[in-house]
Each structure stands twice: as C-alpha cells, then as structure tokens.
Design an enzyme around this catalytic site. Structure first.
Site, PDB file in Angstrom:
ATOM      1  N   HIS A 368       0.803  -1.234   0.000  1.00 55.62           N
ATOM      2  CA  HIS A 368       0.000   0.000   0.000  1.00 55.62           C
ATOM      3  C   HIS A 368       0.830   1.275   0.000  1.00 55.62           C
ATOM      4  O   HIS A 368       0.308   2.339   0.346  1.00 55.62           O
ATOM      5  CB  HIS A 368      -0.918   0.041   1.228  1.00 55.62           C
ATOM      6  CG  HIS A 368      -1.962  -1.017   1.254  1.00 55.62           C
ATOM      7  ND1 HIS A 368      -3.225  -0.834   0.760  1.00 55.62           N
ATOM      8  CD2 HIS A 368      -1.923  -2.283   1.716  1.00 55.62           C
ATOM      9  CE1 HIS A 368      -3.928  -1.951   0.924  1.00 55.62           C
ATOM     10  NE2 HIS A 368      -3.148  -2.841   1.506  1.00 55.62           N
ATOM     11  N   ARG A 552      -5.807  11.634   6.130  1.00 56.08           N
ATOM     12  CA  ARG A 552      -4.752  11.789   7.114  1.00 56.08           C
ATOM     13  C   ARG A 552      -3.854  12.964   6.729  1.00 56.08           C
ATOM     14  O   ARG A 552      -3.664  13.259   5.540  1.00 56.08           O
ATOM     15  CB  ARG A 552      -3.906  10.505   7.205  1.00 56.08           C
ATOM     16  CG  ARG A 552      -4.583   9.377   7.951  1.00 56.08           C
ATOM     17  CD  ARG A 552      -4.858   9.708   9.396  1.00 56.08           C
ATOM     18  NE  ARG A 552      -3.649   9.694  10.192  1.00 56.08           N
ATOM     19  CZ  ARG A 552      -3.338   8.772  11.088  1.00 56.08           C
ATOM     20  NH1 ARG A 552      -4.159   7.767  11.339  1.00 56.08           N
ATOM     21  NH2 ARG A 552      -2.223   8.848  11.768  1.00 56.08           N
ATOM     22  N   LYS A 557       0.806  14.321   1.111  1.00 56.24           N
ATOM     23  CA  LYS A 557      -0.562  14.591   0.645  1.00 56.24           C
ATOM     24  C   LYS A 557      -0.766  16.084   0.361  1.00 56.24           C
ATOM     25  O   LYS A 557      -1.697  16.473  -0.311  1.00 56.24           O
ATOM     26  CB  LYS A 557      -1.579  14.098   1.668  1.00 56.24           C
ATOM     27  CG  LYS A 557      -1.560  12.567   1.859  1.00 56.24           C
ATOM     28  CD  LYS A 557      -2.587  12.131   2.890  1.00 56.24           C
ATOM     29  CE  LYS A 557      -2.509  10.649   3.247  1.00 56.24           C
ATOM     30  NZ  LYS A 557      -3.185   9.774   2.254  1.00 56.24           N
ATOM     31  N   LYS A 663     -14.684   7.864  -3.439  1.00 54.24           N
ATOM     32  CA  LYS A 663     -15.955   8.125  -2.741  1.00 54.24           C
ATOM     33  C   LYS A 663     -16.516   9.488  -3.145  1.00 54.24           C
ATOM     34  O   LYS A 663     -17.726   9.645  -3.353  1.00 54.24           O
ATOM     35  CB  LYS A 663     -15.736   8.087  -1.220  1.00 54.24           C
ATOM     36  CG  LYS A 663     -15.328   6.713  -0.708  1.00 54.24           C
ATOM     37  CD  LYS A 663     -14.731   6.748   0.701  1.00 54.24           C
ATOM     38  CE  LYS A 663     -13.968   5.448   0.967  1.00 54.24           C
ATOM     39  NZ  LYS A 663     -13.122   5.519   2.185  1.00 54.24           N
TER      40      LYS A 663
HETATM   41  O1  BZD Z   1      -3.756   2.642   1.800  1.00 60.62           O
HETATM   42  C1  BZD Z   1      -3.104   3.818   2.260  1.00 60.62           C
HETATM   43  C2  BZD Z   1      -2.465   4.539   1.092  1.00 60.62           C
HETATM   44  O2  BZD Z   1      -1.765   5.674   1.545  1.00 60.62           O
HETATM   45  C3  BZD Z   1      -3.568   4.949   0.125  1.00 60.62           C
HETATM   46  O3  BZD Z   1      -3.002   5.547  -1.021  1.00 60.62           O
HETATM   47  C4  BZD Z   1      -4.372   3.716  -0.275  1.00 60.62           C
HETATM   48  O4  BZD Z   1      -5.488   4.098  -1.022  1.00 60.62           O
HETATM   49  C5  BZD Z   1      -4.847   2.962   0.950  1.00 60.62           C
HETATM   50  C6  BZD Z   1      -5.556   1.665   0.595  1.00 60.62           C
HETATM   51  O5  BZD Z   1      -4.798   0.935  -0.313  1.00 60.62           O
HETATM   52  N1  BZD Z   1      -2.158   3.444   3.286  1.00 60.62           N
HETATM   53  C7  BZD Z   1      -2.491   3.498   4.578  1.00 60.62           C
HETATM   54  O6  BZD Z   1      -3.606   3.865   4.928  1.00 60.62           O
HETATM   55  N2  BZD Z   1      -1.538   3.105   5.468  1.00 60.62           N
HETATM   56  C8  BZD Z   1      -1.699   3.049   6.794  1.00 60.62           C
HETATM   57  O7  BZD Z   1      -2.715   3.422   7.342  1.00 60.62           O
HETATM   58  C9  BZD Z   1      -0.588   2.490   7.631  1.00 60.62           C
HETATM   59  C10 BZD Z   1      -0.892   2.005   8.880  1.00 60.62           C
HETATM   60  C11 BZD Z   1       0.121   1.503   9.679  1.00 60.62           C
HETATM   61  C12 BZD Z   1       1.429   1.485   9.210  1.00 60.62           C
HETATM   62  C13 BZD Z   1       1.717   1.979   7.947  1.00 60.62           C
HETATM   63  C14 BZD Z   1       0.708   2.483   7.151  1.00 60.62           C
END
Ligand code: BZD
Length: 816
Positions: A368, A552, A557, A663
């Site tokens: 991700h 976030r 971002k 969304k």
């Molecule tokens: O995952 C997100 C990405 O930043 C997005 O671009 C993507 O759309 C979504 C779903 O694929 N990544 C996260 O949300 N990552 C975390 O929340 C996370 C949590 C713990 C440790 C590292 C990352």
C-alpha cells in the site's frame, strides 16, 4: 443436509418480518437480554435492544452461510489485516437485513426515534486511514460476492485516538470505543489460542531442520467475531478479532494475598497490553517491540484458527494451499509466513521443501505504499529476542532464496545484497516487504501507477526475477456505505433515474445516468440534492463552493499546498474587495500521527488562517476555512455527500491509490488533482474535461529531484507565492507556520512550491466551471455516472479471478 432452515431441526420459530413481530422481539430483547422494562429503559438500553434484535435477523443467514460453506469445502479466503475501520454498524445492518422500515416503526414502542438511537452507535475505530477502511470495504464486497471468507484482525481496547482542537492545535484522547459494550460482537472463548514469545530454541535429535521452541512468555488470544452481511445475497461472513489475555497462571494469588496487588497482576497486564491500543502510525516506523508483538499475536492466533478450520474437512496437507489463500494487508501480518513454516515443520513434521511449497502457494501480498520510510523493517536483535525460532526460519528462507538469485544472476553480489531479506546497514534488519515477496504467490499494488512504480522502483529486482508474480488490483469502495447509507437523497435520485436500485451491487450501471446529464429537470434535482446535503452538514453557506480535503495529514498529501491557495485567495480578496469572487467554504478534516510534528504544525496553521479570515469582514463573506474535528468513517459519511470539489493533490508518485478520491467522485464531487494513484484512473473514466488536472507527473517529479530542486527559485519568481509565504513568516497568522516555511524554502521534499502555480491555475478553471451551474452539474453527473468501476465489488472480482482463483458459493435461501 436436508432443508436449509437450520432452525427447523431444533424447533426454533422463524423470526417475523412484520412491524408487530419485530416490535415483539425488540421488547423481548429489552426485557430478557437487557433485563429492563420500557418504563425504566435508558437510551442505551434501547440502542442495545435494537442492535440485538437486528443482529438476530442476520444470525440465521450466518448459520446457513456456515453450513453451505462447510458443505462445499471451498478454497477459503482469509484476509489478514492489523486494521479494520468498519464504521457504524446499526444503520448498515438495518439496510443489509432489510429491517430499516419495520425497525423505525417498532422503536416507537420505546418512545424513541430511530435517529436518536442511531446516534448512540459508536464506530469501532480499529484502523488509521485508507488501509483500514479498504479492509472493511473488501470484507463487505467479499460477502456481497458470495466469497467464503474470514477477515482476521485485532480487537484493540482503544482504537485510533479521538482528535480535538485545543488552541488551534491537535489534542489526542484515548478512544474507549467499547466502554458501553459492543452488541455486535459474538465472543468465542472456546476457540482461544495460545501464543508464545521470547525464550530459546533447542535441537531435536535426528532432525536437521526441526527445532523445539521453548517460549519465555505465554499469552492467550480470545476471539470474538462481528457479522459481515452481503448486500442483496444470503451470505453473512465474519470478521474475527483477537484480544490478548493472561492465562490463569498469570494471576499470582499468593502475592495478592500478601498485599502486593500490582505485582500480582503484572504478568496479566503485560499480556493484555498486546491488544490494548492501535498504533496511530500512518507512515513512520516507531520500531516498538509491542508492535511486533501485536503482529505476531494476530498471525499466530489466526493461523492456528485457519488450520483448525482446514482440518474440519480435510486431512491431507497436500490440499492445504488448494483450500486456503491468505491475503496479507500490507507487511504488518508478514510474520505469518515464517509462522506457517514453523507450524508445518516443527509441529506437524512436514519436510522443509513441502512446507515451503505449501506456504508460497498459500499467501498473497498487497503493498500500500511507495514511501521508502514506510517499508517495515525490524532490527535483527529484536527478532532474536522476541521470536528466536522465526529468525532461524527467516535465515534459512533467505539462504535458499539467495541461492536461487545467485543461480539466475551468477556473480551479481550487488543484487544479492539489494534483494536479501536481511539488510546489512549500521544495524542488521529484517526487511518485511522482501520476506512478503519471497513467501507469496502474488504481489499487488493498489492502482495502475502504483503497481507500475513498484515494479520499476522499490521491488524492481524482484520483478526482474519473477515478473509474473506482480499484478495490479485497483482499490474500490462500498457503494452501499458510501452512497446508499451516506447519501440517501442521491441514492433515491439515482434509483429513480435508472428505474431500479440494481446499481447498488452492479455499479457500472451508473453509466446509464449519462443520458440524464443534459436533462434540465434531472439536473435541477441533482443540484437540489447537493444543496440539501450541504444544509445538513452546516459547515458554511450552502450556496458556496464546498471544497474538501479530508484524509490523514501527511506532507506528501500536501495539505500545505491547499493552504497556500487559501492564503493567496485571502490576499487577492483583501487587495480587491470589490472583485467578483466565488464564495468558497474550504473544509479540512483528518488526523496527524501524534508524533508527527510537521503535520501537527500544518493543522495549527490551518486553524490560525481560518481564524484570521473569520475575523476579517472584507474577506469572510467570500472565504471560510473549517476544520472538522475527529475525522472518522461516520464524519466522512456526512462530508462526502456535501462536497462540490475533491482535493486530491498529493505529489505524483507518492499516493499509492487513494480511496477518498473514489468516494467523492462517486458522490458527484469534481476532482482537482495530480496524476497520482487512482486519480489517473478516475480521470480516464470520467473524462479529462470533467477533471481539473495540474502539476508534475511522477516521472517529471523524479527528474526535478534528480536534477537538484531549488524551491527558492519558485519563491523568487512567483510574487503571489512569495507574498503568501512572507505573510506566514511575518506572523500574520498568529505566528503559526514558520517551521513550515523553513522546510518549504529549505528543501520542500514534496515539491509544493514547484506545483503551486499550476495548482492555482487549475483552481481558476474550477471557478470558471462553477460560475456556469449547468456546466458544473453536467460534470458532476458525469463523474458519478463513470465511477462505477470504483466499486469494491469489482476489486473483489479482480482478486477472486486473478489472485485467489476462487469461485462464489451460493448460500440457499430460507425454505418458504
Ligand atoms: O492505503 C493507504 C495509502 O496511503 C492509500 O493511497 C491507499 O489508497 C490505501 C488503501 O490501499 N495506506 C495506509 O492507509 N496506510 C496506513 O494506514 C498504515 C498504517 C500503519 C502502518 C503503515 C501504514
């Protein structure tokens, strides 16, 4: 098995579907299960009684699902995720059980409205952001697509922190989400598992590869599950969440009797701490032992449960991979790979090669991120202490793997060093992404660009070695939660436009809206829906352009870029108060990791700028900045339907996919965005004339960095940019934001200044479109019409066909 009504066999009555019958059951829940009466019931009693009554309506479908799955002995999908952001449960379960209307009538007997009761529903915030919400959308769609699946996760006592603003900055409070209990959960103490930590390993006489691990700490994992109903189908799957507990032996009665109360429970407290709190860590690795303990706890409990389930219907390990696919949601559950090897080799006495062949065919891995700092690694010494046997197994996996690489690329020592699962730096570390690629059958990114960049950059060596292993599966979102539940007005209008509501699980049908994009009456109603949603949200003037950036907080971002736009707008209006300005409400929402100071400073500056504008009678009629506190799924469901403009402005090449972008487009917001993540696919589908594009693309951004980027050049050259930054430096916004200016002028890691002018140009195009309501409405309808691809049902169909190779199992309907 005979008739599929499992209650008949034991003589249970069928639950009624009429309002009267529902009301009877509701009152019975209140009386017998809450132990109270209508006269003395609190609001929370009413909530609980309703939740239990609705849950009962799904329990029978769950029983039939389990029976049908058991009978067909299919290949099961096990989704392993450290995070689930399921959102509020009551409204969803009313919808999925088809009891919304009878419930609304029935609760009147309790003297309360359904809305009042729904407001008590607390969402389990067991995740950080996109990754956690994706897990929730995927389990929804697995059930909707009739895929036999279980989601495994951790039942954190405290979810993602609650955010509030204090003096314009982020303050955090613990989220004791289940304080009042959680009626949606079924505890299953009989399925508890035992998990070891620490200790040492011992050789086993007569075996080269097997070892005995003697753990130094034992913890219990107790599961409970929540129901995951499919929409428009009979299937009800489950998410099974593990909670850590001390064993009976962890309570020291003799110490307690001696008055040493804290010491008496210290071991149990230590055990329970494992599932105490979600790490609020969205990017940087805290490197905490407890986090690795959480990961292993999740994997060990889940794998033993998976094996237990396999053995209910199967006896030959040779069938394991054909009956099991375990999807790893990022690297957080990667320790499951050496854990399965340990179970197969040490406990079930399979030989290494057979165990490895099974393991590799059992797992698949979704990545991700692309940010190098977000790729998990763990110090070898930590592994050695916490999971000594797993480290030995990882070493052997690595040795055999590097031999394979050596055979393919003889003498290429640089490649061996780059690809090794063990990174040799100042400190030797286990690279979890490498382990995840080596130990799985398929690896996927979450949007086209992301998957391509994974192959070309961070995982290039692995893609050279195993090109067929790498795939793309573009993310998606649940249209039930994010249109039907979140935006009922729009859902009704779409249903009317299309003639039926079949689009809710066949989202490509939204394309039929295209023929209505120029229909004046339909357009008028489309506008009225958006306006009513804005009135409900009450963030600002419903006739102003509602411009939202909800996600976030992270520098990549680029909330700071949006803020520079706001400051420039403010300065323009001040200079020319009589200008023909488009009124805007700029809404930010999102959390910053508590230790991420740069992100928290951006929140502070947003609020300071907002306060300055609000206090300025010249500017405030045209510009309002709102920061909505404590962004979560529930709040997203209120903001998204009211948005006119969706800000997707990350530096190209940094946002893996994004799902908020989907969304918002689905709900008729227009996107201003870069060529990043799924924005590219959204633009390709909705049409470039219906998308406001700006900025460098990923390759241009990389080139700028390589050539030596100097943010000051933009500052010197662009007078409006200079004026905005100078205003911050001069302390115009309560002195906030000076660190931000230093970092932007010093290095500007995410090329904010390089994209500033292009972004402002795109915003002018936004305003041109907004001034022409017919043009804007048409664009909005076309965004919704062409977002059907972004249903998580499609995502699941992709996983099922290309990665899991599983087929649906139909759950029979109740006998009539
Ligand atoms: O995952 C997100 C990405 O930043 C997005 O671009 C993507 O759309 C979504 C779903 O694929 N990544 C996260 O949300 N990552 C975390 O929340 C996370 C949590 C713990 C440790 C590292 C990352």
């Amino acid at each position: 098995m005979g008739p599929m009504d499992l209650r008949q066999g034991i003589g249970l009555r069928r639950l009624g579907t009429t309002t009267d019958e529902f009301q009877q059951d509701l009152l019975s829940s209140l009386y017998y299960r809450r132990g109270t009466t209508v006269e003395s019931a609190s609001a929370h009693d009413a909530y609980d009684a309703l939740a239990l009554t609705v849950r009962d309506r799904l329990a029978d479908r769950r029983a039939r699902t389990a029976a049908a799955h058991y009978a067909s002995n299919p290949r099961w999908v096990y989704y392993l995720s450290a995070e689930y952001l399921l959102g509020a449960q009551l409204e969803q379960n009313l919808l999925y059980s088809g009891t919304g209307e009878v419930a609304a009538q029935a609760v009147k007997a309790l003297g309360r409205s359904l809305q009042e009761i729904e407001d008590l529903d607390v969402e389990p915030g067991l995740g950080n952001g996109g990754l956690g919400r994706l897990a929730a959308c995927l389990v929804d769609s697995m059930a909707t697509r009739d895929i036999p699946a279980v989601g495994y996760g951790i039942r954190y006592d405290f979810g993602i922190f609650k955010q509030s603003l204090e003096n314009g900055g982020q303050a955090e409070r613990p989220d004791d989400w289940a304080f009042q209990g959680n009626p949606w959960e079924f505890p299953a103490p009989d399925d508890r598992q035992t998990v070891g930590f620490y200790g040492h390993t011992e050789p086993i006489a007569g075996s080269q590869t097997r070892k005995r691990w003697v753990p130094g700490e034992i913890v219990l994992g107790e599961p409970s599950h929540m129901l995951v109903p499919g929409y428009g189908t009979e299937t009800v799957n489950i998410v099974r969440l593990w909670r850590a507990r001390g064993s009976e032996a962890s309570f020291d009665l003799s110490r307690f009797s001696a008055g040493q109360y804290a010491e008496a429970v210290q071991e149990a407290v230590r055990a329970e701490n494992i599932s105490k709190v979600l790490y609020p860590d969205d990017s940087t690795e805290l490197g905490r032992e407890l986090r690795l303990k959480q990961q292993y706890f999740l994997c060990s409990c889940s794998l033993r449960d998976i094996i237990r389930r396999f053995r209910l219907r199967n006896s030959d390990w040779a069938d394991f991979a054909a009956k099991t696919i375990i999807q790893l949601n990022d690297t957080h559950p990667t320790i499951a790979i050496p854990e399965l090897m340990r179970l197969l080799v040490d406990e079930y006495e399979l030989d290494w090669d057979q165990a490895w062949s099974i393991t590799r065919r059992t797992f698949a891995y979704t990545c991700h991120t692309l940010l190098p700092e977000a790729l998990e690694t763990w110090p070898v010494h930590l592994f050695e202490r916490l999971l000594p046997r797993h480290l030995e197994i990882i070493y052997l996996i690595n040795l055999l793997f590097l031999r394979e690489v050596e055979a393919r690329f003889p003498g290429d020592n640089d490649r061996l060093r780059r690809m090794s699962i063990i990174g040799e730096g100042d400190e030797r570390r286990v690279r979890m992404a490498h382990l995840a690629v080596v130990g799985t059958e398929a690896v996927n990114g979450v949007a086209e660009l992301h998957s391509k960049l994974l192959r070309e950059t961070v995982l290039q060596d692995f893609a050279d070695l195993w090109p067929a292993k790498f795939q793309n599966v573009t993310n998606g979102v649940s249209p039930r939660r994010f249109v039907k539940l979140a935006n009922p007005r729009l859902a009704d209008l779409i249903t009317e436009g299309l003639g039926d509501d079949g689009w809710l699980n066949d989202l490509e049908r939204l394309a039929e809206l295209e023929s209505l994009a120029d229909d004046a009456a339909f357009m008028e109603r489309w506008r009225a829906v958006k306006r009513a949603n804005k009135v409900d949200l009450a963030a600002g003037d419903p006739d102003s352009l509602t411009d939202v950036m909800i996600k976030r907080f992270h520098e990549y971002k680029r909330q700071q870029l949006k803020l520079l736009h706001v400051i420039t707008m403010y300065q323009r209006i001040r200079q020319n108060p009589a200008g023909d300005w488009v009124p805007r409400t700029v809404l930010f929402a999102g959390k910053a990791a508590p230790a991420y100071h740069a992100a928290k400073n951006i929140i502070r500056l947003i609020n300071a700028v907002g306060a300055t504008i609000a206090a300025d009678p010249v500017v405030s009629p045209y510009l309002k900045v709102v920061f909505a506190e404590n962004y979560n799924v529930t709040l997203a469901e209120r903001i998204i339907p009211a948005a006119d403009l969706s800000e997707q402005i990350s530096l190209a090449g940094k946002e893996a996919s994004g799902t908020g972008n989907m969304k918002l487009a689905l709900n008729g917001a227009l996107t201003v965005g870069t060529l990043d993540g799924a924005n590219i696919e959204i633009r390709a589908r909705v049409g470039e004339e219906n998308f406001f594009l700006f900025g460098l693309d990923a390759y241009q951004a990389a080139e700028v960095q390589i050539r030596g980027y100097n943010p000051r050049e933009h500052y010197e050259w662009d007078t409006e940019l200079k004026a905005a930054l100078d205003a911050i430096t001069a302390g115009r916004f309560d002195g906030a934001g000076r660190e931000l200016v230093d970092s932007l002028l010093g290095w500007d890691e995410y090329l904010t200044l390089a994209d500033y002018r292009s972004y402002l140009d795109a915003q002018e195009e936004v305003e041109r479109a907004w001034r022409d309501p017919a043009r804007w409405t048409r664009m909005s309808i076309l965004n919704t019409a062409h977002s059907g691809f972004f249903s998580s049902d499609r995502t699941i169909a992709d996983y099922a066909a290309r990665i899991w190779r599983v087929a649906p199992v139909t759950v029979p309907k109740e006998d009539q």
